[in-house]
Write an enzyme that holds these catalytic residues in place. Structure first.
Site: not given
Ligand code: F6P
Length: 342
Positions: A125, A127, A162, A223
Site C-alpha cells: 500500500t 500509505d 505564493r 487528505e
Molecule cells: O491506497 C490507499 C489510498 O491511497 C488512500 O490513501 C486513499 O484514501 C485511497 O487509496 C483512495 O483510493 P480509491 O479511490 O482507489 O479507493
C-alpha cells in the site's frame, strides 16, 4: 502445494507487479501452477481466474499498476464469507493463497487463514500504514513522486510569492506527507495523527514571511488531516464501495483559509492518483521481490496466517492476527523532523 492462487486487493501500488512476478518465478522454478485471480475477491466469485504463464510476468518488474487488476471488495465483511471464498477456491483446485494488499486486504487474509485455508500476506500500500512491517510495497515510490512534485512546485510558488498547499494521500496516517515534506523541504506537514490549528498554521506562515523575509511557503497536507476547530473537514457525503467517506478537498479548503486570514496569495495542488501511478523506484522493486519470495517460502513451508514483513534489513514472518486492525501511525519524532525546517 502444487497449485496456488495469487490476488491483488485494495488500492494499487507501484511494485505490485514485481510481487506477482516473484511468486510466479518461484512457482515456475518449482513446477507449481500459479492461478491468477483477476479483479480481486469479486473476480474469484465471478470466475475471473486463469493460470499465469511466463509471458504474463515478463517485463513487468518496472511497471506500475497490477496485471491482476484490483478493487475494494466487500467479501469477508460478513460472517460466513470465508466459506464462500473457500468453495470458490476449491472449485479451481487452489490449495493456498498469496494475498498482496494493505490493511483491509490483510484482514481478509487473516479471516481466511483462521477458517483453515492456507494463505499468506504480502504488504502492499502506498500509505505505509500496515503494522508488522517497516515498509510496504509502493510507499517509497509515492514519496519519491511527491518529493519530485514539491521540488517542481517550489519554482512557481517562489515566482508568484505564493503559499503552495500540496494535498497528498493518507486517509488515517500521514507517512507520505511527513516523509515527502522532509525530503522536499516543505515548511509544514499536516497529518491525521496530529490535528492542527489553522491559526497556528497562519502564524507560522506569517512569521516566515515577515520575520524571515520569505516570499513563499510550501505546506503538505494529508487528505485525512483535520483541524482542531472543525474548519477543515476531509469527509464528504459520498462513500466508496466499502462505505468509507471519499476523501479529497482539504488542500483547497486550507488554501482558501490562508488567503482569507493572511491576505497572501495561496494555491492548492492535489497530487491524487499520480501518487499510485509512477513506475516503481528500485528500492520498491527490491522490497517487492524480497517480501514476495519470503511469502512463497512461508506458504510452501506450511505457515499460514503470516505476513512477510520488513524488520530492519531482514524480511521476517509476522502473525497476521497480531497486526491486522492496528495502524502503523506516524510518531511524534517523525512529525517533529518534518517541522524542524519550517
Ligand atoms: O491506497 C490507499 C489510498 O491511497 C488512500 O490513501 C486513499 O484514501 C485511497 O487509496 C483512495 O483510493 P480509491 O479511490 O482507489 O479507493
Amino acid at each position: 502445494m502444487k497449485r496456488i492462487g495469487i490476488i491483488t486487493s485494495g488500492g494499487d501500488a507501484p511494485g505490485t507487479n514485481a510481487c506477482i512476478r516473484t511468486v510466479a518465478r518461484r512457482c515456475f522454478y518449482d513446477g507449481v501452477e500459479l492461478v491468477g485471480i483477476f479483479d480481486s475477491w469479486d473476480g474469484l466469485l465471478a470466475d475471473k481466474v486463469r493460470l499465469l504463464t511466463r509471458d504474463d510476468v515478463t517485463g513487468i518488474v518496472q511497471t506500475a499498476g497490477t496485471i491482476l487488476r484490483s478493487s475494494r471488495s466487500r467479501l469477508f465483511l460478513a460472517p460466513g464469507d470465508a466459506e464462500i471464498a473457500k468453495t470458490a477456491l476449491a472449485k479451481h483446485g487452489i490449495e493456498g493463497m498469496v494475498v498482496i494488499g494493505g490493511n483491509g486486504s490483510q484482514v481478509a487474509t487473516s479471516i481466511l487463514a483462521d477458517s483453515g485455508f492456507p494463505c499468506v500476506g504480502v504488504p502492499k500500500t502506498i500509505d505505509n500504514d500496515l503494522a508488522g512491517t517497516e515498509l510496504t510495497v509502493g510507499f517509497l515510490t509515492a514519496v519519491e513522486m511527491c518529493t519530485h512534485a514539491l521540488d517542481n512546485l517550489r519554482a512557481t510558488a517562489e515566482s508568484h510569492n505564493r503559499v503552495m498547499v500540496v494535498e497528498v494521500m493518507g486517509r488515517n496516517v500521514g507517512w507520505i506527507a511527513v516523509e515527502s515534506a522532509i525530503a522536499g523541504g516543505a515548511d509544514l506537514a499536516l497529518i491525521p495523527e496530529f490535528p492542527f490549528s489553522v491559526d497556528e498554521v497562519c502564524d507560522k506562515i506569517r512569521t516566515r514571511h515577515t520575520t524571515y523575509g520569505r516570499n513563499y511557503s510550501i505546506i503538505v497536507i494529508a487528505e485525512g488531516a483535520v483541524d482542531r476547530d472543525g474548519v477543515i473537514d476531509p469527509k464528504s457525503n459520498v462513500q466508496d464501495k466499502l462505505g468509507r467517506p471519499k476523501l479529497g478537498g482539504v488542500g483547497p479548503m486550507l488554501a482558501r483559509e490562508i488567503e482569507e486570514r493572511l491576505g497572501y496569495d495561496a494555491r492548492n495542488t492535489t497530487l491524487g492518483y499520480l501518487q499510485r501511478s509512477a513506475a516503481p523506484v528500485a528500492s520498491d522493486r527490491i522490497l517487492a521481490t524480497r517480501v514476495s519470495d519470503k511469502a512463497y517460502d512461508l506458504l510452501q513451508g506450511g505457515q499460514s496466517g503470516m505476513l512477510a514483513g520488513l524488520a530492519g534489513r531482514e524480511v521476517k514472518a509476522v502473525a497476521l492476527k497480531d497486526i491486522v486492525g492496528k495502524e502503523k501511525r506516524v510518531t511524534k519524532s517523525w512529525a517533529r523532523l518534518a517541522e524542524l525546517f519550517g
